[in-house]
Design an enzyme around this catalytic site. Structure first.
Site, PDB file in Angstrom:
ATOM      1  N   ASP A   1       6.060   4.367   5.060  1.00 19.42           N
ATOM      2  CA  ASP A   1       6.970   3.342   5.568  1.00 19.42           C
ATOM      3  C   ASP A   1       6.868   2.035   4.787  1.00 19.42           C
ATOM      4  O   ASP A   1       7.512   1.043   5.152  1.00 19.42           O
ATOM      5  CB  ASP A   1       6.732   3.084   7.055  1.00 19.42           C
ATOM      6  CG  ASP A   1       5.301   2.693   7.394  1.00 19.42           C
ATOM      7  OD1 ASP A   1       4.369   3.297   6.815  1.00 19.42           O
ATOM      8  OD2 ASP A   1       5.102   1.802   8.230  1.00 19.42           O
ATOM      9  N   HIS A   2       6.106   2.075   3.695  1.00 23.53           N
ATOM     10  CA  HIS A   2       5.996   0.883   2.853  1.00 23.53           C
ATOM     11  C   HIS A   2       6.392   1.133   1.392  1.00 23.53           C
ATOM     12  O   HIS A   2       6.588   0.156   0.660  1.00 23.53           O
ATOM     13  CB  HIS A   2       4.575   0.321   2.908  1.00 23.53           C
ATOM     14  CG  HIS A   2       4.238  -0.248   4.245  1.00 23.53           C
ATOM     15  ND1 HIS A   2       4.340  -1.594   4.536  1.00 23.53           N
ATOM     16  CD2 HIS A   2       3.829   0.357   5.397  1.00 23.53           C
ATOM     17  CE1 HIS A   2       4.004  -1.800   5.814  1.00 23.53           C
ATOM     18  NE2 HIS A   2       3.692  -0.623   6.345  1.00 23.53           N
TER      19      HIS A   2
ATOM     20  N   HIS B   1       1.458   3.905   2.083  1.00 22.41           N
ATOM     21  CA  HIS B   1       1.932   4.652   3.240  1.00 22.41           C
ATOM     22  C   HIS B   1       3.453   4.732   3.165  1.00 22.41           C
ATOM     23  O   HIS B   1       4.115   3.821   2.651  1.00 22.41           O
ATOM     24  CB  HIS B   1       1.485   3.994   4.549  1.00 22.41           C
ATOM     25  CG  HIS B   1       0.091   4.361   4.942  1.00 22.41           C
ATOM     26  ND1 HIS B   1      -0.688   3.592   5.780  1.00 22.41           N
ATOM     27  CD2 HIS B   1      -0.685   5.440   4.620  1.00 22.41           C
ATOM     28  CE1 HIS B   1      -1.868   4.162   5.954  1.00 22.41           C
ATOM     29  NE2 HIS B   1      -1.893   5.277   5.262  1.00 22.41           N
TER      30      HIS B   1
ATOM     31  N   HIS C   1       0.850  -1.183   0.000  1.00 20.36           N
ATOM     32  CA  HIS C   1       0.000   0.000   0.000  1.00 20.36           C
ATOM     33  C   HIS C   1       0.890   1.238   0.000  1.00 20.36           C
ATOM     34  O   HIS C   1       2.121   1.132   0.085  1.00 20.36           O
ATOM     35  CB  HIS C   1      -0.972   0.000   1.179  1.00 20.36           C
ATOM     36  CG  HIS C   1      -0.342   0.114   2.535  1.00 20.36           C
ATOM     37  ND1 HIS C   1       0.531  -0.830   3.040  1.00 20.36           N
ATOM     38  CD2 HIS C   1      -0.446   1.070   3.500  1.00 20.36           C
ATOM     39  CE1 HIS C   1       0.910  -0.474   4.257  1.00 20.36           C
ATOM     40  NE2 HIS C   1       0.345   0.677   4.549  1.00 20.36           N
TER      41      HIS C   1
END
Length: 249
Positions: A64-65, A62, A60
């Site tokens: 931190d991804h 966000h 996804h």
């Protein structure tokens, strides 16, 4: 399959980095699962052959991804990569990634010597890529997040990305060999995150062979580590990995 944990923490975890792993399947395919802020530095610091990368999965959008992607691309370019790199994810993956790259390094996409290939996977549809089965389910999260089930003909691996498991996830991962699951809190405090207790319960109820607890809230890991370690020790098929851990299942 082999799992190499690059990071096991959440957004603000300065000690354990953003959750990300490298998966090497039985046919030698190497997949990077998510690429957050901290991942590229860790990747190029500890991976023996960083140019040996076939696919990147993004669960996804966000930070931190996926916000580490521009640095990953830049360093691979500096290292002379010419082999195509395939990015796999949800609908819109190409637009999100290319817009991010342009924002980070304007016009750099015109200089890169290796081509990007994008593959979109939708829930309830199994994709066949590189001799593997890629299946997904929408998790319960604040953003559209796809949990990924990989099958290589020998083993099955589930990577949750973020989000609490729901009925769709439970059906998808029934009886899988290994799960890397976000476990943000000790109990289900937030409606859009999993927890240690709910992940352990999930593993029992859907008959998961082994489960790794990742994406723990940084203060929880710091303040409750002894309690968490006792819970893990009482369950022989449960792991609390740290960055740099490598295992084969």
């Amino acid at each position: 399959m082999e799992i190499f944990f690059l990071g096991v923490g959440e957004t603000c975890d300065t000690a354990h980095g953003n959750s990300s792993s490298i998966i090497t399947t039985s046919n030698g395919t190497r997949i990077l699962l998510d690429c957050g802020f901290t991942v590229p530095h860790q990747y190029f610091r500890i991976v023996d052959d960083p140019t040996r990368l076939d696919y990147v999965w993004i669960s996804h959008f966000h930070g931190d991804h996926y916000l580490g992607l521009p640095l990953l691309f830049l360093r691979l370019w500096q290292m002379g990569r010419t082999k195509p790199l395939t990015i796999v994810g949800q609908k819109g993956i190409e637009e999100w990634v290319m817009n991010l790259l342009e924002m980070a390094y304007p016009t750099f996409s015109q200089k890169i010597d290796f081509p990007f290939e994008f593959h979109v996977i939708s829930p309830r549809v199994t994709a066949h890529i590189a001799g593997l089965e890629w299946s997904t389910a929408l998790t319960q999260h604040t953003q559209y997040n796809l949990g990924l089930l990989l099958k290589d003909g020998n083993k099955t691996l589930y990577y949750s990305g973020d989000g609490r498991a729901n009925t769709r996830v439970r059906r998808l991962i029934q009886g899988c060999d290994f799960a890397i699951h976000e476990s943000f809190n000790m109990v289900d405090t937030y409606p859009y995150h999993g927890s240690i207790t709910s992940t352990l319960k999930l593993a029992d109820e859907v008959d998961i062979g082994q489960v790794a607890l990742v994406h723990l809230q940084h203060s929880l890991r710091k303040n409750e580590i002894q309690t968490i370690q006792r819970m893990v020790q009482e369950r022989p098929h449960t792991l609390l990995p740290v960055a740099g851990d490598r295992l084969t299942f």
